[in-house]
Scaffold this active site. Sequence first.
Site, PDB file in Angstrom:
ATOM      1  N   GLU A  20       0.973  -1.188   0.220  1.00 33.31           N
ATOM      2  CA  GLU A  20       0.003  -0.016   0.220  1.00 33.31           C
ATOM      3  C   GLU A  20       0.811   1.232  -0.115  1.00 33.31           C
ATOM      4  OE1 GLU A  20      -2.850   0.433   3.368  1.00 33.31           O
ATOM      5  OE2 GLU A  20      -3.701   2.041   2.502  1.00 33.31           O
ATOM      6  N   LYS A  38      -2.381  -1.857  -3.072  1.00 41.10           N
ATOM      7  CA  LYS A  38      -3.509  -1.115  -2.753  1.00 41.10           C
ATOM      8  C   LYS A  38      -3.054   0.422  -2.721  1.00 41.10           C
ATOM      9  CE  LYS A  38      -5.901  -0.190   1.752  1.00 41.10           C
ATOM     10  NZ  LYS A  38      -6.650  -0.887   2.796  1.00 41.10           N
TER      11      LYS A  38
HETATM   12  P1  13P Z   1      -9.098   4.321   4.106  1.00 40.52           P
HETATM   13  O1  13P Z   1     -10.055   3.432   3.015  1.00 40.52           O
HETATM   14  O2  13P Z   1      -9.887   4.987   5.391  1.00 40.52           O
HETATM   15  O3  13P Z   1      -8.223   5.097   3.471  1.00 40.52           O
HETATM   16  O4  13P Z   1      -8.339   3.098   4.773  1.00 40.52           O
HETATM   17  C1  13P Z   1      -7.909   2.084   4.198  1.00 40.52           C
HETATM   18  C2  13P Z   1      -6.394   1.720   4.875  1.00 40.52           C
HETATM   19  O5  13P Z   1      -6.381   0.389   4.934  1.00 40.52           O
HETATM   20  C3  13P Z   1      -5.374   2.589   5.128  1.00 40.52           C
HETATM   21  O6  13P Z   1      -4.198   1.990   5.483  1.00 40.52           O
END
Ligand code: 13P
Length: 341
Positions: A177, A219
């Site tokens: 991510e 992500k």
């Molecule tokens: P949000 O969808 O609130 O951005 O959170 C996703 C997430 O896992 C952040 O690390």
Amino acid sequence: MNVQTLEETAGQLVAPGRGILAADESFGTIGKRFEAVGIESSEESRRAYREMLFTTEGIGEFLSGVILFDETIRQEASDGTPIAQVLERAGVIPGIKVDKSTVSLPLSPKEKFTQGLDGLGERLPEYRELGARFTKWRAVITIGDGIPTRGCVEANARALALYAAFCQEHDLVPIVEPEVLIDGDHSIERCYEVTEWMLRATFDHLYEQGVELSGMLLKPNMVISGKEASRQAGVEEVARATVECLLRSVPAAVPGIVFLSGGQSDLQATAHLNAMNSMYDGLPWELSFSYARALQGQPMEIWGGDVSKVEAAQKAFYHRLKMNGAARSGSYSEEMEQEAA
Ligand code: 13P
């Protein structure tokens, strides 16, 4: 590394019509979210809240996985069932956040660096024992005056790649991510530029570390206008910019891209995902969701720590899941929102 196991798990996580719930807020973050709706954060309130979400009837239809926080994967539902088993029984794969949150990047205090590599290889087998089959690590990139710096992009991309390698060594699917924050008054074009930069750097480092792309998920943020920008790009523009940016930076071997919601409203996050899936056919990867805020906002507010509100909160949660499940195939429409009422 068992590539077949990794590919199977990754494939299940991006199965048609389903997506991921990120319920892995750290103590600080869940505290902030609870405070905003008047819930006191304690070990028991966090447990009860998450039990409320995970015991919602029928979630397996729209949820393929849930990302848990370290505290939660060690907790039990009220009937004594370990939380990870509650999810398994609902047909949902348990996952775990393994980063140890961010610190200010040394010598560049407006930027962040994600920690947690020390001891990671030793922590992973325990998470496997506790039932996790996938993991998450979040890197944060801030857009601003003179930032991000190359130092920040490279340091975070390298940490993401090392994290992914550790996880694959333990047959856990890494969700990589790299989040470019929505905060700021930057344009969608600037978001595109920085997102492409960060993704390219991330995949360079994933390659250097030998990470198997077919056994991981990405992500990312969507390519979107800064929250304070004077011009806010519309739904189709966001969908187009996001997919074009990803086509230029994400290898086709990656099975799925599971977006974060990043501060978009619930409806925006659904509409953007839906637009991408309806406007594009035959993309190399699945486009899905891994939302925290955009799935939990309403249910958390309705629940408010009150046992008598469990049913209403679960109904709102189920509805949001169903809407995003439809967005997976581009078959969502705003009229469907009325069903909730
Ligand atoms: P949000 O969808 O609130 O951005 O959170 C996703 C997430 O896992 C952040 O690390």
